[in-house]
Design an enzyme around this catalytic site. Sequence first.
Site, PDB file in Angstrom:
ATOM      1  N   HIS A 168       0.799  -1.232   0.000  1.00 17.25           N
ATOM      2  CA  HIS A 168       0.000   0.000   0.000  1.00 17.25           C
ATOM      3  C   HIS A 168       0.833   1.285   0.000  1.00 17.25           C
ATOM      4  O   HIS A 168       0.701   2.099  -0.915  1.00 17.25           O
ATOM      5  CB  HIS A 168      -1.004  -0.035   1.157  1.00 17.25           C
ATOM      6  N   ASP A 189      -3.221   8.399  -1.125  1.00 21.61           N
ATOM      7  CA  ASP A 189      -3.583   7.371  -0.150  1.00 21.61           C
ATOM      8  C   ASP A 189      -5.032   6.942  -0.378  1.00 21.61           C
ATOM      9  O   ASP A 189      -5.359   5.764  -0.471  1.00 21.61           O
ATOM     10  CB  ASP A 189      -3.407   7.973   1.257  1.00 21.61           C
ATOM     11  N   HIS A 200       4.152   6.814   5.422  1.00 20.54           N
ATOM     12  CA  HIS A 200       2.993   7.520   5.983  1.00 20.54           C
ATOM     13  C   HIS A 200       2.194   6.731   7.015  1.00 20.54           C
ATOM     14  O   HIS A 200       1.566   7.317   7.887  1.00 20.54           O
ATOM     15  CB  HIS A 200       2.085   8.077   4.874  1.00 20.54           C
ATOM     16  N   GLU A 259       1.774   5.244  12.884  1.00 17.99           N
ATOM     17  CA  GLU A 259       0.463   4.896  13.415  1.00 17.99           C
ATOM     18  C   GLU A 259       0.256   3.388  13.548  1.00 17.99           C
ATOM     19  O   GLU A 259      -0.403   2.928  14.454  1.00 17.99           O
ATOM     20  CB  GLU A 259      -0.612   5.491  12.507  1.00 17.99           C
ATOM     21  N   ASP A 260       0.796   2.640  12.614  1.00 14.39           N
ATOM     22  CA  ASP A 260       0.457   1.220  12.531  1.00 14.39           C
ATOM     23  C   ASP A 260       1.579   0.254  12.881  1.00 14.39           C
ATOM     24  O   ASP A 260       1.395  -0.954  12.792  1.00 14.39           O
ATOM     25  CB  ASP A 260      -0.043   0.881  11.116  1.00 14.39           C
ATOM     26  N   ASP A 288     -19.072  17.565 -25.330  1.00 11.98           N
ATOM     27  CA  ASP A 288     -17.700  17.201 -24.972  1.00 11.98           C
ATOM     28  C   ASP A 288     -17.608  15.763 -24.474  1.00 11.98           C
ATOM     29  O   ASP A 288     -16.739  15.413 -23.707  1.00 11.98           O
ATOM     30  CB  ASP A 288     -17.121  18.180 -23.951  1.00 11.98           C
TER      31      ASP A 288
END
Length: 504
Positions: free
Chosen positions: A64, A154, A88, A92-93, A275
Amino acid sequence: MEYLFDTVSHEDREIASEQLWKILSLNIDYLSQEDKDLIELAFTEMVIAHGDQRRKSGEFYFVHPTAVCIILAEMKLDTATLVAALLHDVPEDTDVTLKDLSSDFPREVIQLIEGITKYSTLKYRGEQRYAENLRKLFLAMNKDIRIVLIKLADRLHNLETLTHLRPDKQYRIALESLEIYAPIAERLGISKIRSQIEDLAFPYVFPEHYQNFVKTSTIEISKRKKILSRIIKDVENGLKKDTIPYYSVKGRAKTYYSLYRKLITKERKIDTVYDLIAIRIVTYTVEQCYEILSVLHQLYDPLNNRVKDYINEPKENGYQSIHTTLTAVDGTIFEVQIRTREMDEYAEYGVATHWAYKQGTGPDIDTKKFRWINDVVNLGKQWGWQKDYVRKIKMNLYSDRIFVMTPKGDVVDMQAGATALDFAYKIHERIGEHAHLAKINGRTARLNEKLSNGDIVEIITRKDQRPRLDWLTKVSTVNAIKKIRGFLNTFQKQEDELNSQKKR
Ligand code: MN
């Protein structure tokens, strides 16, 4: 967060990460060796930190952040952004903290990761969620737009892998993407990411509309493609004849969701969307853009008042191009966009082009162009980020349409300015005709009350109720006006009688 912690062999992980690194390194060709080394370091530390964590899809978690990084590398973003993208989700993880990372990576990177983490810890609080999420996005944007660029990438990758989540989560994430992320990408001029987010979210938010829509539009689009490939040849020959240099002439189909939006908000039929496929001519100088315009107007009949000069007057998000609508000999009406190469790049990546990697120079962002970001942040401070404010911002982002809900929670997409009576007609003609009162967010309201984003609307009907002439002043959608007129025409005589009785 719920991850699967399958026991996997060390070799599996090794092979997966090696393959992934190969793909990533192909995409960062534009960086210096020093920058590439820093990215490799980030990649290695990230893979170790996430270890055997898995995503719902069963993939290794480290797929990811790498995918997010690749999305940003395609936009040729600077090294700090790419490194932050890789890392990123680490603080946190995983067990690795920001402080741990700060010994290996520059302050700029750490600040970006800090921004992402700080502005993304969200607890689900029912309705509060949108408000919270919006507020955080805007605050992050004000701090450093690159944080928002990473968050957009993300979100894009999470949407790509949405099939693995529970249906209720799919819906919530997709709706939030349509309501918040896509409009922000649009406002930042990053139309490529905007249209990808929209097309991915569309089927989850409006599954039935999506099915029908794809069926009808694919036929029309392929029909149009054939006609346009011939026109493209004629255009190229015309330009060559007048020896006007150009970079490319291409046809480009409208993305599904933007076409769908055009059809419902402007209440148009698909064969009147000019268009649907546009021809895009990219050239080198602004002067050439106008020369090309005049050649085209000699080759084809221009439709009256359809020339839009966004070169002289750029859109608020910085977009520049000349648009014109032309008629071919066989009657086909088509749109042409003319722009320089720089304008073309900006049209796809918008504000991100300011952070595109340039060796030895910093970002050259023209903050004046994005003053609206400061404006909303300041307004938010003033008004204390109340729910009403968030509604207004959402309206503002999507100024041409609103989302309202039925009491059952079905989302109804309407043009801005629509009233409760418009809503009634949108749900069903019979409900419109017998509409007596509305309930908006549980409170009794008149039929002509204008709806706001997020309103929950219920229509109370009465058997003996029927449309009257003054109803035409209570609606603003073409759909409702047509239906009321149709009814009134049929019952004109009775209506006249009723009026004369009243007068007596
Ligand atoms: Mn993530």
